[in-house]
Design an enzyme around this catalytic site. Structure first.
Site, PDB file in Angstrom:
ATOM      1  N   LYS A  22      19.930  43.213 -40.364  1.00 22.69           N
ATOM      2  CA  LYS A  22      20.402  42.822 -41.709  1.00 22.69           C
ATOM      3  C   LYS A  22      19.374  41.880 -42.350  1.00 22.69           C
ATOM      4  O   LYS A  22      18.988  42.048 -43.494  1.00 22.69           O
ATOM      5  CB  LYS A  22      21.743  42.110 -41.602  1.00 22.69           C
ATOM      6  N   ASN A  23      18.901  40.902 -41.561  1.00 21.27           N
ATOM      7  CA  ASN A  23      18.031  39.870 -42.136  1.00 21.27           C
ATOM      8  C   ASN A  23      16.592  40.326 -42.312  1.00 21.27           C
ATOM      9  O   ASN A  23      15.750  39.543 -42.759  1.00 21.27           O
ATOM     10  CB  ASN A  23      18.108  38.590 -41.309  1.00 21.27           C
ATOM     11  N   ARG A  92      24.565  35.383 -50.934  1.00 19.70           N
ATOM     12  CA  ARG A  92      23.693  34.218 -51.168  1.00 19.70           C
ATOM     13  C   ARG A  92      22.231  34.580 -50.989  1.00 19.70           C
ATOM     14  O   ARG A  92      21.349  34.044 -51.633  1.00 19.70           O
ATOM     15  CB  ARG A  92      24.042  33.101 -50.183  1.00 19.70           C
ATOM     16  N   CYS A 116      27.698  28.084 -49.588  1.00 17.59           N
ATOM     17  CA  CYS A 116      28.318  29.273 -48.987  1.00 17.59           C
ATOM     18  C   CYS A 116      29.137  28.787 -47.794  1.00 17.59           C
ATOM     19  O   CYS A 116      29.342  27.614 -47.572  1.00 17.59           O
ATOM     20  CB  CYS A 116      27.263  30.283 -48.551  1.00 17.59           C
ATOM     21  N   ARG A 121      23.366  25.734 -49.765  1.00 20.04           N
ATOM     22  CA  ARG A 121      22.206  26.595 -49.526  1.00 20.04           C
ATOM     23  C   ARG A 121      21.142  26.220 -50.551  1.00 20.04           C
ATOM     24  O   ARG A 121      20.919  26.912 -51.513  1.00 20.04           O
ATOM     25  CB  ARG A 121      22.591  28.067 -49.660  1.00 20.04           C
ATOM     26  N   PRO A 122      20.512  25.044 -50.398  1.00 23.68           N
ATOM     27  CA  PRO A 122      19.515  24.594 -51.367  1.00 23.68           C
ATOM     28  C   PRO A 122      18.323  25.542 -51.398  1.00 23.68           C
ATOM     29  O   PRO A 122      18.072  26.273 -50.429  1.00 23.68           O
ATOM     30  CB  PRO A 122      19.109  23.226 -50.843  1.00 23.68           C
ATOM     31  N   ILE A 123      17.618  25.553 -52.510  1.00 25.98           N
ATOM     32  CA  ILE A 123      16.409  26.397 -52.615  1.00 25.98           C
ATOM     33  C   ILE A 123      15.224  25.564 -53.094  1.00 25.98           C
ATOM     34  O   ILE A 123      14.256  26.097 -53.641  1.00 25.98           O
ATOM     35  CB  ILE A 123      16.641  27.597 -53.571  1.00 25.98           C
ATOM     36  N   ASP A 124      15.284  24.250 -52.830  1.00 31.58           N
ATOM     37  CA  ASP A 124      14.195  23.371 -53.273  1.00 31.58           C
ATOM     38  C   ASP A 124      12.847  23.782 -52.688  1.00 31.58           C
ATOM     39  O   ASP A 124      11.821  23.775 -53.380  1.00 31.58           O
ATOM     40  CB  ASP A 124      14.504  21.910 -52.919  1.00 31.58           C
ATOM     41  N   LEU A 125      12.845  24.216 -51.419  1.00 29.73           N
ATOM     42  CA  LEU A 125      11.570  24.604 -50.788  1.00 29.73           C
ATOM     43  C   LEU A 125      11.025  25.882 -51.427  1.00 29.73           C
ATOM     44  O   LEU A 125       9.815  26.042 -51.611  1.00 29.73           O
ATOM     45  CB  LEU A 125      11.768  24.805 -49.281  1.00 29.73           C
ATOM     46  N   ASP A 306      22.216  31.772 -35.788  1.00 30.29           N
ATOM     47  CA  ASP A 306      23.152  32.864 -36.056  1.00 30.29           C
ATOM     48  C   ASP A 306      23.879  33.315 -34.805  1.00 30.29           C
ATOM     49  O   ASP A 306      24.878  34.021 -34.894  1.00 30.29           O
ATOM     50  CB  ASP A 306      22.415  34.070 -36.659  1.00 30.29           C
ATOM     51  N   ILE A 328      20.565  23.576 -37.733  1.00 33.08           N
ATOM     52  CA  ILE A 328      20.111  24.311 -38.917  1.00 33.08           C
ATOM     53  C   ILE A 328      21.109  24.238 -40.069  1.00 33.08           C
ATOM     54  O   ILE A 328      20.753  23.845 -41.172  1.00 33.08           O
ATOM     55  CB  ILE A 328      19.836  25.805 -38.554  1.00 33.08           C
ATOM     56  N   ARG A 398      29.919  42.340 -43.316  1.00 34.82           N
ATOM     57  CA  ARG A 398      28.665  41.998 -43.993  1.00 34.82           C
ATOM     58  C   ARG A 398      27.477  42.207 -43.052  1.00 34.82           C
ATOM     59  O   ARG A 398      26.374  42.505 -43.488  1.00 34.82           O
ATOM     60  CB  ARG A 398      28.674  40.526 -44.446  1.00 34.82           C
TER      61      ARG A 398
HETATM   62  C1  EPZ Z   1      18.102  33.068 -43.148  1.00 32.73           C
HETATM   63  O1  EPZ Z   1      18.802  32.260 -44.088  1.00 32.73           O
HETATM   64  C2  EPZ Z   1      19.117  34.056 -42.608  1.00 32.73           C
HETATM   65  N1  EPZ Z   1      19.623  34.898 -43.696  1.00 32.73           N
HETATM   66  C3  EPZ Z   1      20.285  33.301 -41.975  1.00 32.73           C
HETATM   67  O2  EPZ Z   1      21.174  34.270 -41.423  1.00 32.73           O
HETATM   68  C4  EPZ Z   1      19.739  32.436 -40.846  1.00 32.73           C
HETATM   69  O3  EPZ Z   1      20.793  31.682 -40.298  1.00 32.73           O
HETATM   70  C5  EPZ Z   1      18.658  31.487 -41.398  1.00 32.73           C
HETATM   71  O4  EPZ Z   1      17.625  32.264 -42.053  1.00 32.73           O
HETATM   72  C6  EPZ Z   1      18.004  30.660 -40.301  1.00 32.73           C
HETATM   73  O5  EPZ Z   1      17.430  31.507 -39.361  1.00 32.73           O
HETATM   74  C7  EPZ Z   1      18.865  35.943 -44.095  1.00 32.73           C
HETATM   75  O6  EPZ Z   1      17.778  36.179 -43.605  1.00 32.73           O
HETATM   76  C8  EPZ Z   1      19.452  36.821 -45.156  1.00 32.73           C
HETATM   77  P1  EPZ Z   1      16.607  28.933 -44.141  1.00 32.73           P
HETATM   78  P2  EPZ Z   1      17.977  31.251 -45.048  1.00 32.73           P
HETATM   79  O7  EPZ Z   1      16.041  28.911 -45.494  1.00 32.73           O
HETATM   80  O8  EPZ Z   1      16.699  31.861 -45.430  1.00 32.73           O
HETATM   81  C9  EPZ Z   1      17.609  24.458 -45.409  1.00 32.73           C
HETATM   82  C10 EPZ Z   1      23.256  35.297 -41.043  1.00 32.73           C
HETATM   83  O9  EPZ Z   1      24.291  34.923 -40.504  1.00 32.73           O
HETATM   84  N2  EPZ Z   1      16.864  24.770 -46.635  1.00 32.73           N
HETATM   85  O10 EPZ Z   1      15.694  29.096 -42.948  1.00 32.73           O
HETATM   86  O11 EPZ Z   1      18.890  30.786 -46.109  1.00 32.73           O
HETATM   87  C11 EPZ Z   1      18.943  25.215 -45.345  1.00 32.73           C
HETATM   88  O12 EPZ Z   1      19.949  24.499 -46.035  1.00 32.73           O
HETATM   89  C12 EPZ Z   1      22.492  34.379 -41.991  1.00 32.73           C
HETATM   90  O13 EPZ Z   1      22.734  36.424 -40.858  1.00 32.73           O
HETATM   91  C13 EPZ Z   1      16.582  23.743 -47.537  1.00 32.73           C
HETATM   92  O14 EPZ Z   1      16.943  22.595 -47.331  1.00 32.73           O
HETATM   93  O15 EPZ Z   1      17.717  30.045 -44.016  1.00 32.73           O
HETATM   94  C14 EPZ Z   1      19.212  25.279 -43.873  1.00 32.73           C
HETATM   95  O16 EPZ Z   1      19.801  24.054 -43.449  1.00 32.73           O
HETATM   96  C15 EPZ Z   1      23.193  33.039 -42.158  1.00 32.73           C
HETATM   97  N3  EPZ Z   1      15.901  24.039 -48.679  1.00 32.73           N
HETATM   98  C16 EPZ Z   1      17.825  25.399 -43.262  1.00 32.73           C
HETATM   99  O17 EPZ Z   1      16.892  24.966 -44.264  1.00 32.73           O
HETATM  100  C17 EPZ Z   1      15.468  25.305 -48.963  1.00 32.73           C
HETATM  101  O18 EPZ Z   1      14.829  25.514 -50.015  1.00 32.73           O
HETATM  102  C18 EPZ Z   1      17.461  26.819 -42.847  1.00 32.73           C
HETATM  103  O19 EPZ Z   1      17.522  27.611 -43.988  1.00 32.73           O
HETATM  104  C19 EPZ Z   1      15.765  26.340 -48.043  1.00 32.73           C
HETATM  105  C20 EPZ Z   1      16.452  26.052 -46.875  1.00 32.73           C
END
Ligand code: EPZ
Length: 419
Positions: A22-23, A92, A116, A121-125, A306, A328, A398
């Site tokens: 999925k991911n 998301r 979510c 789910r911040p996107i600042d990075l 996950d 995480i 999902r």
């Molecule tokens: C991906 O989510 C996966 N989703 C998630 O799987 C997975 O848990 C996660 O990576 C970690 O491996 C998909 O690939 C669709 P991150 P993503 O950005 O990209 C923080 C599932 O169950 N963060 O690595 O959203 C964030 O809040 C899903 O299949 C910021 O602070 O994960 C989190 O605490 C759930 N700012 C941490 O980083 C940002 O701009 C990891 O998030 C982005 C992230």
């Protein structure tokens, strides 16, 4: 409303091939926008999140066709750059379309993903990285309006945290930027390697995928390709944990064993016997699983967040007390409340859960809170005495292709019924 009826006490035994990831398929579908023609994605799982991504592509003007596990996606006429609120909020992770739209159209308008089931789910990075590539970002009333007035230009970007989504968005925008992009502290997840492989097959020039520094030399144009989606390592970890929980034996076929290197030591500490081949994983669990002294979730190649919920479920009936540290997501312990209803003994303090293994869990009506939390409840149901009724199973659909068929095929008793 659909729900699962799970009869406990039946061991999982047999062998299976693991569904497509999925991911991985989600960023690949976004990346297809950069092809400007028809891409063929084999081993694309049939999941509601995949349908969500296809609905977004359709809204942008793309056409798609499914033939079994193969998706044909034609983005030749996909000239849209706006994604409406309802399509964004359905999933998301649709934020990954941001980088692809910038790469294709040089602009994008979509809604902020908001929070979510797992917490904010911040996107600042994502946004900091894209700004470094020349993207101007405006936020108003929950909408994100991104443009690249002088076009996308390669740059040096360092992520404060190896975010998977931010790495994907920066990769997608950098492929057709002018000049070279060097991304440090990038996510090293296998899904990044799959995405980079797909983009390189389309004509991109990406090196270092799977390591912490990625280099992208911008190219003018990408072209359509056929690609096979990698196997879903989280689904694989789920089947291994469920086999451990039900004291069974399983063989995962055509599965690159290295994808779960962070998970095997935990399974062995629980008492599982493992045999790893290059593309096969054998697991057998004799007797009651044992506790895990300390399970910490980490970015790849550490233990994946996950898989945490499902392993927590197994440990609720293990021998001894386990400590789980979730590094995480802030809200990954949501299924605990439902597990307590089945007789589990779990204490949660912030990002730490103390799990006292009980001799017996009991079937009960429980509600899935999120995708992996739902899989955790099914796992507990496999161990419980009696019947567990799992509601809100749309969360599970999902990320798992017909979960009930997979488990029934391995000897479990899991029925989907419509109430
Ligand atoms: C991906 O989510 C996966 N989703 C998630 O799987 C997975 O848990 C996660 O990576 C970690 O491996 C998909 O690939 C669709 P991150 P993503 O950005 O990209 C923080 C599932 O169950 N963060 O690595 O959203 C964030 O809040 C899903 O299949 C910021 O602070 O994960 C989190 O605490 C759930 N700012 C941490 O980083 C940002 O701009 C990891 O998030 C982005 C992230």
């Amino acid at each position: 409303m659909e729900l699962f009826l799970v009869e406990g006490g039946k061991p999982l035994t047999g062998s299976l091939s693991v569904q497509g990831a999925k991911n991985s398929v989600l960023p690949l579908l976004a990346a297809a926008l950069l092809a400007g023609g028809t891409c063929e994605l084999e081993n694309a799982p049939q999941l509601s999140d995949v349908q969500g991504a296809l609905d977004i592509l359709h809204f942008l003007g793309a056409r798609w066709q499914r033939q079994e596990e193969c998706l044909l996606v034609d983005t030749g006429c996909a000239n849209g750059y706006r994604i409406p609120e309802d399509l964004m909020h359905r999933m998301r992770s649709s934020i990954v379309f941001l980088g692809a739209l910038l790469g294709r159209q040089g602009k994008a308008e979509l809604s902020l993903p908001g929070g979510c089931d797992l917490g904010p789910r911040p996107i600042d990075l994502h946004l900091e990285g894209l700004r470094r590539l020349g993207v101007a970002v405006q936020e108003s009333q929950g909408r994100l309006i991104c443009t690249a007035p002088q076009g996308l230009r390669g740059s040096r970007v360092t992520l404060a945290f190896p975010s998977v989504g931010a790495t994907e968005n920066i990769l997608l925008a950098a492929c057709t930027a002018r000049g070279e992009t060097v991304l440090t502290n990038a996510a090293q997840e296998p899904e990044i390697v799959d995405l980079a492989g797909f983009l390189n097959a389309m004509g991109a020039k990406i090196t270092g995928a799977g390591k912490s520094t990625l280099r992208v030399e911008g190219v003018k144009k990408l072209h359509p390709v056929a690609w096979r989606v990698m196997p879903d390592r989280i689904a694989a970890a789920t089947w291994l944990a469920m086999t451990c929980a039900s004291r069974g034996r399983i063989c995962l076929n055509d599965f690159p064993a290295h994808l779960l290197q962070g998970v095997y030591p935990v399974l062995e500490e629980m008492g599982a016997k493992l045999r790893l081949e290059e593309r096969q994983v054998f697991l057998a669990q004799e007797g009651r699983p044992r506790r895990v002294k300390q399970l910490r979730t980490m970015p790849y190649p550490g233990f994946p967040t996950d898989a945490q919920s499902v392993f927590l479920a197994v440990l609720t009936a293990a021998r001894g007390t386990s400590l789980i540290v979730e590094n995480i997501f802030s809200d990954r312990f949501r299924p605990v409340g439902e597990l307590l209803r089945m007789g589990a003994d779990v204490r949660v303090e912030g990002r730490v859960a103390l799990v006292h293994g009980v001799r017996q869990l009991y079937g009960a009506p429980v509600e899935a809170t999120d995708l992996r939390g739902g899989a955790a409840l099914v796992t507990a149901g496999l161990m419980a005495k009696g019947t567990t009724v799992v509601q809100s199973i749309h969360h599970i659909d999902r990320g798992y292709e017909r979960l009930e068929d997979t488990l029934t095929g391995l000897g479990a008793s899991v029925r989907r019924i419509t109430q």
